[in-house]
Scaffold this motif. Structure first.
Motif, PDB file in Angstrom:
ATOM      1  N   LYS A  36      34.574  31.064  41.950  1.00 34.87           N
ATOM      2  CA  LYS A  36      35.039  32.122  43.371  1.00 34.87           C
ATOM      3  C   LYS A  36      36.367  32.844  43.027  1.00 34.87           C
ATOM      4  O   LYS A  36      36.210  34.092  43.755  1.00 34.87           O
ATOM      5  CB  LYS A  36      35.248  30.710  44.251  1.00 34.87           C
ATOM      6  CG  LYS A  36      36.223  31.149  45.297  1.00 34.87           C
ATOM      7  CD  LYS A  36      36.547  30.722  46.674  1.00 34.87           C
ATOM      8  CE  LYS A  36      36.379  31.020  48.194  1.00 34.87           C
ATOM      9  NZ  LYS A  36      37.190  30.196  49.359  1.00 34.87           N
ATOM     10  N   SER A  37      37.521  32.513  42.066  1.00 35.11           N
ATOM     11  CA  SER A  37      38.281  33.165  41.237  1.00 35.11           C
ATOM     12  C   SER A  37      37.763  34.847  41.186  1.00 35.11           C
ATOM     13  O   SER A  37      38.662  35.553  41.021  1.00 35.11           O
ATOM     14  CB  SER A  37      38.743  32.868  40.386  1.00 35.11           C
ATOM     15  OG  SER A  37      38.058  32.375  39.482  1.00 35.11           O
ATOM     16  N   GLU A  38      36.008  34.895  40.408  1.00 36.84           N
ATOM     17  CA  GLU A  38      35.378  36.264  40.335  1.00 36.84           C
ATOM     18  C   GLU A  38      34.786  36.948  40.807  1.00 36.84           C
ATOM     19  O   GLU A  38      34.797  37.727  40.857  1.00 36.84           O
ATOM     20  CB  GLU A  38      34.928  35.998  39.398  1.00 36.84           C
ATOM     21  CG  GLU A  38      35.904  35.055  37.721  1.00 36.84           C
ATOM     22  CD  GLU A  38      34.692  35.029  36.684  1.00 36.84           C
ATOM     23  OE1 GLU A  38      33.955  35.794  36.502  1.00 36.84           O
ATOM     24  OE2 GLU A  38      35.360  34.323  36.293  1.00 36.84           O
ATOM     25  N   HIS A  39      34.871  36.498  42.579  1.00 32.56           N
ATOM     26  CA  HIS A  39      34.243  37.266  43.283  1.00 32.56           C
ATOM     27  C   HIS A  39      34.265  38.564  44.043  1.00 32.56           C
ATOM     28  O   HIS A  39      34.028  39.368  44.236  1.00 32.56           O
ATOM     29  CB  HIS A  39      34.253  36.165  44.422  1.00 32.56           C
ATOM     30  CG  HIS A  39      33.180  34.992  44.347  1.00 32.56           C
ATOM     31  ND1 HIS A  39      32.541  34.675  45.550  1.00 32.56           N
ATOM     32  CD2 HIS A  39      33.075  34.238  43.798  1.00 32.56           C
ATOM     33  CE1 HIS A  39      32.251  32.757  45.449  1.00 32.56           C
ATOM     34  NE2 HIS A  39      32.046  33.370  43.724  1.00 32.56           N
ATOM     35  N   ALA A  40      35.967  38.799  44.178  1.00 36.17           N
ATOM     36  CA  ALA A  40      36.356  39.744  44.471  1.00 36.17           C
ATOM     37  C   ALA A  40      36.163  41.016  43.131  1.00 36.17           C
ATOM     38  O   ALA A  40      35.952  41.918  43.779  1.00 36.17           O
ATOM     39  CB  ALA A  40      37.890  39.941  44.599  1.00 36.17           C
TER      40      ALA A  40
END
Length: 67
Positions: free
Chosen positions: A44-48
């Motif tokens: 999730k920390s890489e989604h953006a």
């Protein structure tokens, strides 16, 4: 425009689209989901920051509550 496969179905989106933007467009923005791109789990920390590319195969799995 690029073409991806999202949960087994072909879909087009803008070049440079991020995974976070795709989740928003697909209605998953506020849900707990696990995402896999080309058989690789994306935290999730890489989604953006994670851009999606032409031909990517993306699977989104969301948790359902119940008992």
């Amino acid at each position: 425009m690029i073409t991806i496969v999202l949960n087994g179905q072909s879909r087009t989106c803008a070049a440079g689209h991020t995974l976070a933007a795709l989740l928003e467009d697909a209605g998953y923005a506020q849900r707990r989901v696990a995402v896999e791109i080309n058989r690789e789990i994306v935290p999730k920390s890489e989604h953006a920051q994670r851009e999606i590319h032409d031909g990517d195969r993306i699977e989104i799995v969301h948790a359902l509550g119940g008992g």
